[in-house]
Design a protein around this motif. Sequence first.
Motif, PDB file in Angstrom:
ATOM      1  N   SER A   1       1.590   1.444  -7.656  1.00  0.00           N
ATOM      2  CA  SER A   1       1.710   2.770  -8.264  1.00  0.00           C
ATOM      3  C   SER A   1       0.310   3.357  -8.375  1.00  0.00           C
ATOM      4  CB  SER A   1       2.311   2.666  -9.667  1.00  0.00           C
ATOM      5  OG  SER A   1       3.560   2.042  -9.628  1.00  0.00           O
ATOM      6  N   VAL A   2       0.167   4.643  -8.058  1.00  0.00           N
ATOM      7  CA  VAL A   2      -1.134   5.299  -8.144  1.00  0.00           C
ATOM      8  C   VAL A   2      -1.016   6.602  -8.927  1.00  0.00           C
ATOM      9  CG1 VAL A   2      -1.968   4.292  -5.998  1.00  0.00           C
ATOM     10  CG2 VAL A   2      -0.876   6.516  -5.950  1.00  0.00           C
ATOM     11  N   ASP A   3      -2.161   7.025  -9.484  1.00  0.00           N
ATOM     12  CA  ASP A   3      -2.239   8.283 -10.210  1.00  0.00           C
ATOM     13  C   ASP A   3      -3.363   9.111  -9.593  1.00  0.00           C
ATOM     14  OD1 ASP A   3      -1.419  10.055 -12.213  1.00  0.00           O
ATOM     15  OD2 ASP A   3      -2.953   9.343 -13.598  1.00  0.00           O
ATOM     16  N   ALA A   4      -3.247  10.407  -9.651  1.00  0.00           N
ATOM     17  CA  ALA A   4      -4.199  11.313  -9.013  1.00  0.00           C
ATOM     18  C   ALA A   4      -5.653  11.091  -9.419  1.00  0.00           C
ATOM     19  CB  ALA A   4      -3.785  12.758  -9.257  1.00  0.00           C
ATOM     20  N   PRO A   5      -5.968  10.775 -10.678  1.00  0.00           N
ATOM     21  CA  PRO A   5      -7.387  10.641 -11.040  1.00  0.00           C
ATOM     22  C   PRO A   5      -8.105   9.443 -10.421  1.00  0.00           C
ATOM     23  CG  PRO A   5      -6.060  11.030 -13.001  1.00  0.00           C
ATOM     24  CD  PRO A   5      -5.113  10.776 -11.863  1.00  0.00           C
ATOM     25  N   GLY A   6      -7.437   8.642  -9.591  1.00  0.00           N
ATOM     26  CA  GLY A   6      -8.118   7.555  -8.918  1.00  0.00           C
ATOM     27  C   GLY A   6      -7.859   6.176  -9.491  1.00  0.00           C
ATOM     28  N   ILE A   7      -6.755   6.014 -10.185  1.00  0.00           N
ATOM     29  CA  ILE A   7      -6.418   4.690 -10.706  1.00  0.00           C
ATOM     30  C   ILE A   7      -5.041   4.271 -10.193  1.00  0.00           C
ATOM     31  CG2 ILE A   7      -7.821   4.907 -12.782  1.00  0.00           C
ATOM     32  CD1 ILE A   7      -5.244   5.468 -14.343  1.00  0.00           C
ATOM     33  N   GLY A   8      -4.823   2.969 -10.177  1.00  0.00           N
ATOM     34  CA  GLY A   8      -3.537   2.473  -9.728  1.00  0.00           C
ATOM     35  C   GLY A   8      -3.314   1.050 -10.192  1.00  0.00           C
ATOM     36  N   LEU A   9      -2.135   0.534  -9.875  1.00  0.00           N
ATOM     37  CA  LEU A   9      -1.768  -0.832 -10.241  1.00  0.00           C
ATOM     38  C   LEU A   9      -0.879  -1.405  -9.149  1.00  0.00           C
ATOM     39  CD1 LEU A   9      -1.618  -3.156 -12.377  1.00  0.00           C
ATOM     40  CD2 LEU A   9       0.489  -2.058 -13.169  1.00  0.00           C
TER      41      LEU A   9
ATOM     42  N   ARG B   1       3.881 -13.710 -12.060  1.00  0.00           N
ATOM     43  CA  ARG B   1       3.548 -12.345 -11.651  1.00  0.00           C
ATOM     44  C   ARG B   1       2.039 -12.220 -11.483  1.00  0.00           C
ATOM     45  NH1 ARG B   1       7.924  -9.158 -12.154  1.00  0.00           N
ATOM     46  NH2 ARG B   1       6.744  -7.288 -11.688  1.00  0.00           N
ATOM     47  N   SER B   2       1.669 -11.218 -10.718  1.00  0.00           N
ATOM     48  CA  SER B   2       0.258 -10.865 -10.613  1.00  0.00           C
ATOM     49  C   SER B   2       0.110  -9.366 -10.795  1.00  0.00           C
ATOM     50  CB  SER B   2      -0.327 -11.292  -9.261  1.00  0.00           C
ATOM     51  OG  SER B   2       0.231 -10.540  -8.209  1.00  0.00           O
ATOM     52  N   ALA B   3      -1.062  -8.955 -11.260  1.00  0.00           N
ATOM     53  CA  ALA B   3      -1.380  -7.536 -11.427  1.00  0.00           C
ATOM     54  C   ALA B   3      -2.803  -7.291 -10.959  1.00  0.00           C
ATOM     55  CB  ALA B   3      -1.228  -7.102 -12.882  1.00  0.00           C
ATOM     56  N   GLN B   4      -2.982  -6.223 -10.204  1.00  0.00           N
ATOM     57  CA  GLN B   4      -4.288  -5.824  -9.738  1.00  0.00           C
ATOM     58  C   GLN B   4      -4.537  -4.362 -10.139  1.00  0.00           C
ATOM     59  OE1 GLN B   4      -3.052  -6.849  -5.654  1.00  0.00           O
ATOM     60  NE2 GLN B   4      -5.086  -7.736  -5.447  1.00  0.00           N
ATOM     61  N   SER B   5      -5.564  -4.124 -10.930  1.00  0.00           N
ATOM     62  CA  SER B   5      -5.981  -2.756 -11.193  1.00  0.00           C
ATOM     63  C   SER B   5      -6.600  -2.223  -9.911  1.00  0.00           C
ATOM     64  CB  SER B   5      -7.031  -2.701 -12.307  1.00  0.00           C
ATOM     65  OG  SER B   5      -6.491  -3.187 -13.502  1.00  0.00           O
ATOM     66  N   LEU B   6      -6.414  -0.926  -9.644  1.00  0.00           N
ATOM     67  CA  LEU B   6      -6.942  -0.338  -8.416  1.00  0.00           C
ATOM     68  C   LEU B   6      -7.857   0.843  -8.710  1.00  0.00           C
ATOM     69  CD1 LEU B   6      -3.656  -0.264  -6.294  1.00  0.00           C
ATOM     70  CD2 LEU B   6      -5.460  -1.992  -6.257  1.00  0.00           C
ATOM     71  N   PHE B   7      -8.994   0.884  -8.030  1.00  0.00           N
ATOM     72  CA  PHE B   7      -9.876   2.034  -7.994  1.00  0.00           C
ATOM     73  C   PHE B   7      -9.574   2.744  -6.672  1.00  0.00           C
ATOM     74  CE2 PHE B   7     -13.727   3.767  -6.024  1.00  0.00           C
ATOM     75  CZ  PHE B   7     -13.996   4.788  -6.918  1.00  0.00           C
TER      76      PHE B   7
ATOM     77  N   ASN C   1       0.824  -1.206   0.000  1.00  0.00           N
ATOM     78  CA  ASN C   1       0.000   0.000   0.000  1.00  0.00           C
ATOM     79  C   ASN C   1       0.856   1.254   0.000  1.00  0.00           C
ATOM     80  OD1 ASN C   1      -0.008   1.418   2.814  1.00  0.00           O
ATOM     81  ND2 ASN C   1       0.070  -0.774   3.239  1.00  0.00           N
ATOM     82  N   VAL C   2       0.402   2.266  -0.686  1.00  0.00           N
ATOM     83  CA  VAL C   2       1.102   3.551  -0.727  1.00  0.00           C
ATOM     84  C   VAL C   2       0.219   4.691  -0.220  1.00  0.00           C
ATOM     85  CG1 VAL C   2       2.665   2.875  -2.597  1.00  0.00           C
ATOM     86  CG2 VAL C   2       0.472   3.928  -3.160  1.00  0.00           C
ATOM     87  N   LEU C   3      -0.963   4.326   0.268  1.00  0.00           N
ATOM     88  CA  LEU C   3      -1.922   5.325   0.726  1.00  0.00           C
ATOM     89  C   LEU C   3      -2.327   5.052   2.172  1.00  0.00           C
ATOM     90  CD1 LEU C   3      -4.135   5.235  -2.480  1.00  0.00           C
ATOM     91  CD2 LEU C   3      -2.460   6.988  -1.875  1.00  0.00           C
ATOM     92  N   ASP C   4      -2.824   6.058   2.844  1.00  0.00           N
ATOM     93  CA  ASP C   4      -3.283   5.938   4.221  1.00  0.00           C
ATOM     94  C   ASP C   4      -4.628   5.213   4.232  1.00  0.00           C
ATOM     95  OD1 ASP C   4      -4.287   6.290   6.783  1.00  0.00           O
ATOM     96  OD2 ASP C   4      -3.729   8.404   6.892  1.00  0.00           O
TER      97      ASP C   4
END
Length: 116
Positions: A84-92, A106-112, A50-53
């Motif tokens: 990794s996250v981007d300001a508009p509300g998306i991440g990976l 490997r695994s990948a998860q799209s993030l909202f 995680n990179v967010l609170d």
Amino acid sequence: MGNPFHRGSVPRTGPGNVLDADAPALIAGYEPRPLDRVLVAADSGNGISNVLDFSRTVFINPDLTVHLHRHPVGEWVCVDARTSVDAPGIGLADAQLHDEKGPIGRSAQSLFIAPR
């Protein structure tokens, strides 16, 4: 087992590396197989790195993609994840997956991502 983190931790933000053998029994009376353990562990990449609170932000993974180059073996799974996250509300959340013999995929998860 103690702290499964080799790098990072849940209270801290940033990349994390977890070695774990505690896959939950998804079906009563059914012992998880190595593939079951890998898929359960792969679904935790966004939490491990995680990179967010957590208290101020929600980040949900609406999908999970897992690519393996061989069948997993044993009870141990290592998830080495980065988010990794981007300001508009998306991440990976991207993770390298390992078992007791070494790398398996490997695994990948799209993030909202949204404020709470």
